[in-house]
Design a protein around this motif. Sequence first.
Motif, PDB file in Angstrom:
ATOM      1  N   GLU A 157     145.420 -53.197  77.900  1.00 13.46           N
ATOM      2  CA  GLU A 157     144.212 -53.629  77.200  1.00 13.46           C
ATOM      3  C   GLU A 157     144.128 -52.997  75.809  1.00 13.46           C
ATOM      4  N   THR A 158     144.511 -51.713  75.743  1.00 12.68           N
ATOM      5  CA  THR A 158     144.488 -51.027  74.440  1.00 12.68           C
ATOM      6  C   THR A 158     145.449 -51.687  73.451  1.00 12.68           C
ATOM      7  N   ALA A 159     146.670 -51.970  73.939  1.00 12.79           N
ATOM      8  CA  ALA A 159     147.655 -52.630  73.081  1.00 12.79           C
ATOM      9  C   ALA A 159     147.169 -54.006  72.639  1.00 12.79           C
ATOM     10  N   LYS A 160     146.531 -54.722  73.558  1.00  7.31           N
ATOM     11  CA  LYS A 160     146.007 -56.046  73.234  1.00  7.31           C
ATOM     12  C   LYS A 160     144.939 -55.966  72.143  1.00  7.31           C
ATOM     13  N   ILE A 161     144.057 -54.989  72.263  1.00  5.21           N
ATOM     14  CA  ILE A 161     142.998 -54.813  71.258  1.00  5.21           C
ATOM     15  C   ILE A 161     143.590 -54.468  69.899  1.00  5.21           C
ATOM     16  N   ILE A 162     144.603 -53.598  69.889  1.00  8.00           N
ATOM     17  CA  ILE A 162     145.242 -53.199  68.631  1.00  8.00           C
ATOM     18  C   ILE A 162     145.907 -54.406  67.965  1.00  8.00           C
ATOM     19  N   VAL A 163     146.627 -55.209  68.760  1.00  9.47           N
ATOM     20  CA  VAL A 163     147.294 -56.400  68.217  1.00  9.47           C
ATOM     21  C   VAL A 163     146.265 -57.374  67.662  1.00  9.47           C
ATOM     22  N   GLN A 164     145.173 -57.580  68.376  1.00 13.84           N
ATOM     23  CA  GLN A 164     144.120 -58.488  67.905  1.00 13.84           C
ATOM     24  C   GLN A 164     143.489 -57.975  66.614  1.00 13.84           C
ATOM     25  N   ALA A 223     142.883 -58.333  60.752  1.00 16.41           N
ATOM     26  CA  ALA A 223     143.014 -57.685  59.448  1.00 16.41           C
ATOM     27  C   ALA A 223     143.981 -58.442  58.549  1.00 16.41           C
ATOM     28  N   MET A 224     145.070 -58.952  59.133  1.00 17.57           N
ATOM     29  CA  MET A 224     146.050 -59.707  58.360  1.00 17.57           C
ATOM     30  C   MET A 224     145.446 -61.008  57.837  1.00 17.57           C
ATOM     31  N   VAL A 225     144.692 -61.700  58.692  1.00 11.74           N
ATOM     32  CA  VAL A 225     144.059 -62.951  58.274  1.00 11.74           C
ATOM     33  C   VAL A 225     143.067 -62.693  57.142  1.00 11.74           C
ATOM     34  N   VAL A 226     142.269 -61.639  57.276  1.00 10.81           N
ATOM     35  CA  VAL A 226     141.297 -61.297  56.228  1.00 10.81           C
ATOM     36  C   VAL A 226     142.009 -60.973  54.925  1.00 10.81           C
ATOM     37  N   ARG A 227     143.096 -60.199  55.017  1.00 12.87           N
ATOM     38  CA  ARG A 227     143.821 -59.788  53.816  1.00 12.87           C
ATOM     39  C   ARG A 227     144.499 -60.971  53.124  1.00 12.87           C
ATOM     40  N   VAL A 228     145.062 -61.886  53.910  1.00 13.74           N
ATOM     41  CA  VAL A 228     145.802 -63.011  53.332  1.00 13.74           C
ATOM     42  C   VAL A 228     144.869 -64.068  52.765  1.00 13.74           C
ATOM     43  N   PHE A 229     143.755 -64.355  53.452  1.00 11.31           N
ATOM     44  CA  PHE A 229     142.940 -65.504  53.076  1.00 11.31           C
ATOM     45  C   PHE A 229     141.596 -65.152  52.439  1.00 11.31           C
TER      46      PHE A 229
END
Length: 260
Positions: free
Chosen positions: A17-24, A29-35
Amino acid sequence: MSLDTNSKANTGSGWGETAKIIVQALAIAMVVRVFFYQPFNIPSGSMKSTLLIGDYLFVSKLAYGYSRFSFPFSPNIFSGRVLASEPKRGDVAVFRLPQDQSVDYIKRVVGLPGDEVQMRDGTLYINGTAVPKVFQDEFANVECDPYFRHCRRVVYKRYEETLPDGGPTYSVLDLESDGEFDNTEVFKVPAGHYFMMGDNRDNSSDSRASVGYVPFENFVGRAEIIFFSAAIDEPDAMRWTSPWTWPFDIRWSRFFNLVR
């Protein structure tokens, strides 16, 4: 045994669950940074006193729509802009340098397409009319070379300019009464291009010299808000080897200041 098995299963599930939250979180963050919003830092003093060396700010990519320069690595997949909205006079904008499209610059939009721009005796003229310029105060700043080998105290005269047609009011600095760019030719801004100037008028490489006119396609976004600032350009400031000094080097008063 069953208790141990359940404990291991719960532990494994917890890590998953922790890994899933980190990936999400990273994906968001990537979507916000790119768009939407991209962080930039200020490495030079060409926009003093509006922006200082060591300011970190968010730049809105939504402000002008998207060109290939809006995305990482500037993929040449289309030309022009999508969802375009033209810059306004007075915007502080990040753009790609026309002569080297791998380099980001940040300046103020002074001239719009079709405008005539000129400096006369240190006063900005747009379409033949002087931009109102009122003395504010003196702006003192300690300036150092990149390796802090030499520092000096510099005192500027700070003026307040108000751009025409309902444009914003902002501060500009004047170091020399007869500086290199205080008197220029008349610049006629071509269609689809903009005339950019730094607020530190005697210490800015901009459209008056090597930068030239900036195509609309080269705009990355509009500077919106300062989210962090550290006095890295002052003597003995923000040394990474001296973390105990950091709270005193951070410019707390600049946090969350809107860029105007």
